[in-house]
Design a protein around this motif. Structure first.
Motif, PDB file in Angstrom:
ATOM      1  N   LYS A  91      42.582  30.595  37.592  1.00 43.32           N
ATOM      2  CA  LYS A  91      43.789  30.140  36.901  1.00 43.32           C
ATOM      3  C   LYS A  91      45.008  30.872  37.457  1.00 43.32           C
ATOM      4  N   PRO A  92      45.944  30.143  38.068  1.00 40.21           N
ATOM      5  CA  PRO A  92      47.127  30.789  38.658  1.00 40.21           C
ATOM      6  C   PRO A  92      47.945  31.606  37.657  1.00 40.21           C
ATOM      7  N   GLU A  93      47.988  31.153  36.402  1.00 38.13           N
ATOM      8  CA  GLU A  93      48.758  31.890  35.402  1.00 38.13           C
ATOM      9  C   GLU A  93      48.114  33.238  35.057  1.00 38.13           C
ATOM     10  N   LEU A  94      46.867  33.428  35.507  1.00 40.79           N
ATOM     11  CA  LEU A  94      46.174  34.698  35.287  1.00 40.79           C
ATOM     12  C   LEU A  94      46.011  35.496  36.586  1.00 40.79           C
ATOM     13  N   GLY A  95      46.728  35.074  37.629  1.00 41.36           N
ATOM     14  CA  GLY A  95      46.757  35.846  38.864  1.00 41.36           C
ATOM     15  C   GLY A  95      45.974  35.293  40.039  1.00 41.36           C
ATOM     16  N   ALA A  96      45.323  34.164  39.880  1.00 45.74           N
ATOM     17  CA  ALA A  96      44.573  33.579  40.994  1.00 45.74           C
ATOM     18  C   ALA A  96      45.519  32.823  41.926  1.00 45.74           C
ATOM     19  N   PRO A  97      45.205  32.808  43.235  1.00 51.96           N
ATOM     20  CA  PRO A  97      46.027  32.018  44.153  1.00 51.96           C
ATOM     21  C   PRO A  97      45.869  30.524  43.860  1.00 51.96           C
ATOM     22  N   GLN A  98      46.884  29.763  44.142  1.00 47.74           N
ATOM     23  CA  GLN A  98      46.893  28.323  43.892  1.00 47.74           C
ATOM     24  C   GLN A  98      45.912  27.607  44.812  1.00 47.74           C
ATOM     25  N   ASP A  99      44.998  26.800  44.239  1.00 50.86           N
ATOM     26  CA  ASP A  99      44.084  25.931  44.985  1.00 50.86           C
ATOM     27  C   ASP A  99      43.287  26.641  46.079  1.00 50.86           C
ATOM     28  N   LYS A 100      42.811  27.839  45.789  1.00 50.75           N
ATOM     29  CA  LYS A 100      42.033  28.595  46.765  1.00 50.75           C
ATOM     30  C   LYS A 100      40.846  29.230  46.044  1.00 50.75           C
ATOM     31  N   GLU A 101      39.667  29.121  46.639  1.00 52.88           N
ATOM     32  CA  GLU A 101      38.490  29.720  46.026  1.00 52.88           C
ATOM     33  C   GLU A 101      38.556  31.241  46.088  1.00 52.88           C
ATOM     34  N   VAL A 102      38.086  31.870  45.026  1.00 51.96           N
ATOM     35  CA  VAL A 102      38.070  33.327  44.902  1.00 51.96           C
ATOM     36  C   VAL A 102      36.772  33.745  44.211  1.00 51.96           C
ATOM     37  N   PHE A 103      36.487  35.039  44.247  1.00 50.25           N
ATOM     38  CA  PHE A 103      35.442  35.583  43.398  1.00 50.25           C
ATOM     39  C   PHE A 103      36.023  35.654  41.994  1.00 50.25           C
ATOM     40  N   ILE A 104      35.292  35.139  41.017  1.00 50.27           N
ATOM     41  CA  ILE A 104      35.714  35.198  39.615  1.00 50.27           C
ATOM     42  C   ILE A 104      34.767  36.154  38.909  1.00 50.27           C
ATOM     43  N   LEU A 105      35.331  37.246  38.395  1.00 47.24           N
ATOM     44  CA  LEU A 105      34.554  38.248  37.672  1.00 47.24           C
ATOM     45  C   LEU A 105      34.744  38.001  36.182  1.00 47.24           C
ATOM     46  N   LYS A 106      33.721  37.478  35.532  1.00 47.33           N
ATOM     47  CA  LYS A 106      33.790  37.132  34.103  1.00 47.33           C
ATOM     48  C   LYS A 106      33.495  38.384  33.273  1.00 47.33           C
ATOM     49  N   LEU A 107      34.399  38.679  32.344  1.00 49.03           N
ATOM     50  CA  LEU A 107      34.266  39.873  31.515  1.00 49.03           C
ATOM     51  C   LEU A 107      33.495  39.601  30.244  1.00 49.03           C
ATOM     52  N   GLY A 108      32.695  40.576  29.855  1.00 49.80           N
ATOM     53  CA  GLY A 108      31.982  40.523  28.586  1.00 49.80           C
ATOM     54  C   GLY A 108      32.702  41.375  27.559  1.00 49.80           C
ATOM     55  N   ASN A 109      31.939  42.067  26.758  1.00 51.01           N
ATOM     56  CA  ASN A 109      32.506  42.906  25.695  1.00 51.01           C
ATOM     57  C   ASN A 109      33.137  44.171  26.270  1.00 51.01           C
ATOM     58  N   ARG A 110      34.196  44.618  25.600  1.00 49.89           N
ATOM     59  CA  ARG A 110      34.806  45.884  25.968  1.00 49.89           C
ATOM     60  C   ARG A 110      33.950  47.001  25.389  1.00 49.89           C
ATOM     61  N   GLU A 111      33.677  48.000  26.215  1.00 51.39           N
ATOM     62  CA  GLU A 111      32.799  49.070  25.789  1.00 51.39           C
ATOM     63  C   GLU A 111      33.524  50.379  25.528  1.00 51.39           C
ATOM     64  N   GLU A 112      34.688  50.580  26.105  1.00 55.12           N
ATOM     65  CA  GLU A 112      35.503  51.762  25.812  1.00 55.12           C
ATOM     66  C   GLU A 112      36.925  51.529  26.209  1.00 55.12           C
TER      67      GLU A 112
END
Length: 112
Positions: A91-112
């Motif tokens: 999502k470009p509004e979250l910092g991804a480049p426009q129309d370009k594949e990237v590694f997406i690191l999906k976050l789980g629960n916050r631990e600290e």
């Protein structure tokens, strides 16, 4: 527990801290292939991970279990579970480049 440490700019750190941003992006370049791919950059086809035989595309996840985000290079940090790494269009509004594949690191629960 294997932790991936990532320094972030204020804008992205604040969005993650406030729960607005639930995924982080990294470009598909040899540096990130070596750090994130199961094959540690030794892919037999010798190219970027946007091809069909990439270890991430095949569902083999990295050794990392958590991500520690650092506010720039300060001592301020937060630790999250790493749910998944995939390749796709972010999502470009979250910092991804426009129309370009990237590694997406999906976050789980916050631990600290």
């Amino acid at each position: 527990m294997k932790i991936l440490d990532l320094p972030l700019k204020k804008e992205w750190y604040d969005m993650i801290e406030n729960g607005i941003k639930t995924e982080e992006y990294r470009e598909i370049k040899s540096y990130w292939i070596k750090r994130l791919c199961y094959t540690k950059g030794n892919c037999d086809w010798g190219g970027y991970c946007n091809l069909s035989n990439c270890s991430i595309r095949k569902g083999r996840q990295s050794d990392y279990t958590h991500i520690r985000f650092r506010y720039g290079y300060t001592k301020r940090t937060m630790l999250f579970e790493l749910k998944e790494i995939k390749i796709g269009i972010g999502k470009p509004e979250l910092g991804a480049p426009q129309d370009k594949e990237v590694f997406i690191l999906k976050l789980g629960n916050r631990e600290e």
